[in-house]
Structure formats: C-alpha cells, structure tokens
Design a protein around this motif. Sequence first.
Motif, short mmCIF file in Angstrom:
data_model
loop_
_atom_site.label_atom_id
_atom_site.label_comp_id
_atom_site.label_asym_id
_atom_site.label_seq_id
_atom_site.Cartn_x
_atom_site.Cartn_y
_atom_site.Cartn_z
N ARG A 46 0.83 -1.21 0.00
CA ARG A 46 0.00 0.00 0.00
C ARG A 46 0.86 1.26 0.00
O ARG A 46 0.52 2.26 -0.65
CB ARG A 46 -0.93 0.01 1.22
CG ARG A 46 -2.12 -0.92 1.11
CD ARG A 46 -3.14 -0.64 2.21
NE ARG A 46 -2.59 -0.87 3.53
CZ ARG A 46 -2.62 -2.02 4.18
NH1 ARG A 46 -3.21 -3.08 3.61
NH2 ARG A 46 -2.10 -2.14 5.39
N ARG A 47 1.97 1.22 0.75
CA ARG A 47 2.81 2.41 0.82
C ARG A 47 3.46 2.71 -0.54
O ARG A 47 3.49 3.85 -0.97
CB ARG A 47 3.91 2.20 1.88
CG ARG A 47 4.74 3.46 2.15
CD ARG A 47 5.91 3.16 3.07
NE ARG A 47 6.94 2.37 2.40
CZ ARG A 47 7.82 2.87 1.52
NH1 ARG A 47 7.78 4.16 1.20
NH2 ARG A 47 8.73 2.08 0.98
N PRO A 95 -0.07 3.31 -3.77
CA PRO A 95 -1.28 3.69 -3.03
C PRO A 95 -2.58 3.36 -3.75
O PRO A 95 -3.65 3.38 -3.13
CB PRO A 95 -1.12 5.20 -2.86
CG PRO A 95 0.35 5.45 -2.98
CD PRO A 95 0.84 4.44 -3.96
N ALA A 125 -5.16 -1.87 -2.68
CA ALA A 125 -5.73 -2.06 -1.35
C ALA A 125 -5.75 -3.54 -1.00
O ALA A 125 -6.80 -4.19 -1.02
CB ALA A 125 -7.14 -1.48 -1.30
#
Length: 376
Positions: free
Chosen positions: A123-124, A127, A130
């Motif tokens: 996710r980092r 982005p 999910a």
Amino acid sequence: MTHYDVIVVGLGGMGSAAAYRLAQRGQRVLGIDQFAPVHNRGSSHGGSRITRQAYLEGPEYVPLLLRAHELWDGLERDSGRRLFTRCGGVMVGTADSRTITGSLASAAAFGIPHELLDAGELRRRFPTMAPSPDEVALYEPGAGLVSPEGSVAAHLQLAARCGAELHHEEKVFTWSTMAGGVRVGTSHNYYTADRLVLCPGAWAGELLRDFGVAFTVRRQVQYWFAPSGGVAPFQRHPVYIWEGDGYTFYGFPAHNAPADGVKVALHSGGRVCTPDGIDRAVTGDEVHEIATVVKRHLPTLPGAFLRAATCMYTDTADERFVLAPHPAEERVLLACGFSGHGFKFAPVVGEVLADLVVDGTTAHPIERFDPARLLA
C-alpha cells in the motif's frame, strides 16, 4: 510455381516472429495469414501484454524468458519501434497462493531480482492498491509490458526486409506432406515448400483436426476505464497480476495517452467459443463484473467505462504450449496452444522455430512443450 524453403501459416505474434527469424537465416519464406496485417481478430492485439521472469507458471519457462527479453531489446533496435516498457511488476495473493509460491520458485531458481512485500509495504509503495492484511506481493523490477501490435508489425517489417514473401487476407484451407516437401492450399492458390510452420492461434483445432490434441478456445475481454481519482496515479504504475478468491485479474499502467484510460482484464474464466463464431459484443453485465472485482483491490480504478475488446485464449489441457515438430510429420513444425500466457515468448518462439527448420534441433529447453505429453 515458386517452391519455398518454408511456409509459415499464421502471421500473428508467433508466426510473424518465425517468418522474420527464418528469413534472417537465409530461408526462402512464404508467410500466409487470413486477415490484414496486425489485425484484431485473433489474440495479438489490445495494446499491451505483461512480460515477467519470476514466472508463476513454473521455472521451466524462465530460460526462454531470459532470451526473450534479450530479443525484445534487439527487435526494438532493429525495427526502430518502442515495444518494451520496463515499469516493474507486482504479483499479489496470499502467501500460499500459486501466484506467490510459483513466482518465488522461479525467482529463486534463476536469481531473478525481486522483493517480497507485505500488505502495508504494498500500500505504501503503490497507493492505488488495497490488499487485505493476509495478502503479500512479489515485486519484480524488470517486469513490464510489450506492445502486441507493435511487435507483430516489427517482425513483419523485418521479415519483409530480409526477403520474406508475405500474403495477407488469404485463408489456408488445407495442408499435406508429399515426397520431398509439403503442399498448402489457400483461398488463392496452392504452394509447395520443403518445410511447414503452423502458428494458427485459435484456428489450431481447424488446421490440426486429426492431430489428437484438444485445443479449447475461450473468449476473453479486455476493458479500459477512466479512474475515478484521475489517471495520474496510474501513469507511473507497475503491471500486476492479482489472485483473488476464485479468480485472477491483471492490469497495466496508463502507458498511452491519458484519454486511453487504464486496461484491466480477468485471466480466469471465459466462455468457450470458436474463432469464427466468437461473440464480439461486450455486455453491461460483463463490465459490471470486472468493475466489481477490480474495485475490491484498486478502489479508484473502475471509474467511467471507456471501451472493451474481445480476444481469445487457445488452451491445452495442461496450459503448456505445443512447440515442437509434428509427431507424425517431420517436415511440419507446430507453435500453438499458448493458453493465454504465451505472447511474451514470441521472439524466442520465432528463434526456436528457425532453429528447428534450419538445424533440425534447438539449444532452447522445449522438451516440456512436446505434444506427446497430450497424446498418451
């Protein structure tokens, strides 16, 4: 009547590569295709195909992929076309999923550069994605996408430059062997040659009726969406394959003009069809299905629907290729049944076929693609 060294039937991804590599090696080549050059009636269209080397389908494919990447680079140089975009690739699934375990096995066996990311790190870095807490990802920096239309055009361009005779909009109805060669009958004429290379795509069942190997053709749909959060986050984005609960889907960055949107598709499923009877109309229910799947994993991607295009997978029973001499006809070479994951191999398949025609053997490891495995 001209007698050729080799006739190549089918000038899509594999056949165009074979025609080029054979002509490059001094063979008198006749290439025949039933459609116009770089057509959208088979499986080599849609603007993009994923290429990767940490190959979830098995380590036996990796040596061919290592060579294919070298050949993609050479094809770009020799044709003057941009064909290969190295944007990185992300394979996502649970730690025990085939997508992760298979990719890790291939990466470990051949030292393919990669990283294993947990859900938070995925996710980092990306982005748009999910993942669930129990999902992980293998990131392969050398993965990316190739252009199917551009690649076919490049191979045809170079084949013609090397002296290949290319016939389009000419359908092959029959082929046979005879003393000293082969005979091919088309909608226009009959032709003879020393060797025949069959790269018929979804028409494999038609041209190999008595072969004994079953080829299942499945209708697949490629979709393009305008992301609800704007296209910018997808312009510098990896390709990805995501294994969910009972399905697998894949997608691409927005690598063309932003107005073209972002492409996604399901790899799993697909209705059985025939290549001439495929339904090319895409329904609203199909668009809703892919949008629902993708939204669970990339929430901003399925915004406005832009367009869709159908293509075909031609599957063998074990989803491995048929890439070998015909078991009953030594003058005939086969390249078919690529089961929805073959296009990335196109340049090395062309090289393998040229080896088999000119030298009678190849140093590439193709033993697992012998059709004998399906004829027992």
